[in-house]
Design an enzyme around this catalytic site. Structure first.
Site, PDB file in Angstrom:
ATOM      1  N   GLY A   1     -19.032 191.056  28.473  1.00 39.05           N
ATOM      2  CA  GLY A   1     -18.446 191.036  27.135  1.00 39.05           C
ATOM      3  C   GLY A   1     -17.014 190.552  27.122  1.00 39.05           C
TER       4      GLY A   1
ATOM      5  N   ALA B   1     -17.761 190.439  34.984  1.00 38.55           N
ATOM      6  CA  ALA B   1     -18.027 189.024  34.753  1.00 38.55           C
ATOM      7  C   ALA B   1     -18.144 188.805  33.264  1.00 38.55           C
ATOM      8  CB  ALA B   1     -19.316 188.617  35.462  1.00 38.55           C
ATOM      9  N   LYS B   2     -18.270 187.537  32.925  1.00 40.90           N
ATOM     10  CA  LYS B   2     -18.334 187.166  31.498  1.00 40.90           C
ATOM     11  C   LYS B   2     -19.387 187.971  30.750  1.00 40.90           C
ATOM     12  CE  LYS B   2     -16.700 182.427  31.460  1.00 40.90           C
ATOM     13  NZ  LYS B   2     -16.954 181.934  32.823  1.00 40.90           N
ATOM     14  N   ARG B   3     -20.529 188.182  31.425  1.00 37.68           N
ATOM     15  CA  ARG B   3     -21.627 188.830  30.700  1.00 37.68           C
ATOM     16  C   ARG B   3     -21.325 190.282  30.334  1.00 37.68           C
ATOM     17  NH1 ARG B   3     -24.194 191.676  34.594  1.00 37.68           N
ATOM     18  NH2 ARG B   3     -23.461 191.090  36.649  1.00 37.68           N
TER      19      ARG B   3
END
Ligand code: GLU
Length: 326
Positions: free
Chosen positions: A257, A253-255
């Site tokens: 990086g 996911a985006k988190r």
């Protein structure tokens, strides 16, 4: 048409990350290794979530990786249109066929009402809690009364009993849809066809014989098989490839990086190294390889893909964008 017809069906609601790119690569390899056709279909039904310009970007990034397709929104083909939003009449006709056969019924429940009425443990997360059948047997008079103030969603009347299928990666799968999910939505109250209906109608109409996709969709397959049966359509074979997770074991996911293909590319990653990493993650190339997808076609077989999650280390991603020392 070729005997093998595969496809990739991206939703232009978020940028492509390495996990989607790996699924695309595997579905492309399976099609090309079989000498088959490869279809690109854009799943843009969820209007408010569709981001302008993303479709073009996704297709461009897949091409940058070295994938190609015989039919798609940008190249046309005999089974078009290749954007789901342009296929709404076909989805509506399928709903009509289900209604005529008594296999779809109007449901006036809100999400909150379904959640409150459901005593059963939660069903597959994409459907929310199991639908307890509140509107299954409303009288015609009751339907008319409620329809005067509220537009209904339409649910598929799920038959009892297990659905059994053989997945090329996961083997034999058994799902009791009525017990796990209950009657599921095939058309939303705003008239938008649900993913389950649209994907079945479109894969069948496009003559898709093999669906290779991420195994987050494995629980959807039994629902889709019920719709194939109800609509008198021939189902494809399915292969659900494991998703790529971050080092924390959670789905990419985006988190995690800078993992979108666009960002990697903007920061100087080279397509052969990105494909090399995807291939290495899939056991198709040694670590650090630089390859083009076409180099991987010979000898490719889906059965070589292990049914366990693939972990992507942040350091490997960093290596893609680090300046090369030479
Ligand atoms: N459009 C779906 C997604 O991007 C894929 C649907 C499918 O492959 O059946 O997750």
């Amino acid at each position: 048409m070729s005997l093998y017809r595969g496809r990739f069906a991206p939703s232009p609601t978020g940028p492509l990350h390495l996990g989607n790119a790996r699924t695309a690569l595997l579905s492309w390899l399976a099609a090309r290794a079989a000498g088959g056709a490869y279809v690109m279909r854009v799943e843009d039904l969820d209007g408010p979530r569709v981001r302008p310009g993303l479709e073009a970007r996704i297709l461009e990034e897949l091409r940058w990786l070295g994938l190609d397709w015989d039919e798609g929104p940008d190249v046309g083909g005999p089974a078009g249109p290749y954007r789901q939003s342009e296929r709404r009449p076909r989805h509506a006709a399928a709903l009509e066929a289900l209604r005529a056969a008594g296999l779809a019924y109007p449901c006036f429940c809100s999400r909150a009402e379904v959640a409150a009425a459901s005593q059963a443990p939660h069903g597959p997360s994409d459907e929310g809690p199991r639908y307890p059948g509140t509107c299954r047997d409303l009288s015609a008079a009751e339907v008319a009364r409620r329809a005067a103030t509220r537009r209904p969603a339409w649910r598929f009347r799920v038959p009892p009993g297990p659905v059994v299928f053989e997945d090329a990666v996961h083997g034999r799968c058994v799902h009791d849809v009525l017990a796990e999910t209950g009657d599921f939505v095939v058309t939303r109250a705003d008239g938008i066809p649900a993913y389950q209906l649209a994907v079945v109608v479109d894969d069948a109409a496009m003559g898709i014989t093999e669906v290779v996709r991420g195994d987050d969709l494995l629980p959807s397959t039994a629902r889709q098989l019920l719709l194939y049966r109800a609509l008198g359509l021939t189902p494809p074979r399915f292969a659900h490839v494991p998703l790529v997770t971050g080092e924390d074991g959670a789905r990419l996911a985006k988190r995690h990086g800078a993992l979108s293909l666009g960002e990697l590319r903007a920061r100087g990653a080279d397509a052969a190294a990105v494909t090399g990493l995807l291939a290495a993650l899939s056991g198709l190339a040694p670590a650090g390889a630089r390859v083009a997808p076409r180099d991987l076609v010979a000898g490719f077989a889906l059965r070589k893909v292990a049914p366990r999650p693939v972990v992507l280390a942040t350091a490997e991603v960093q290596r893609l964008v680090a300046p090369r020392s030479s």
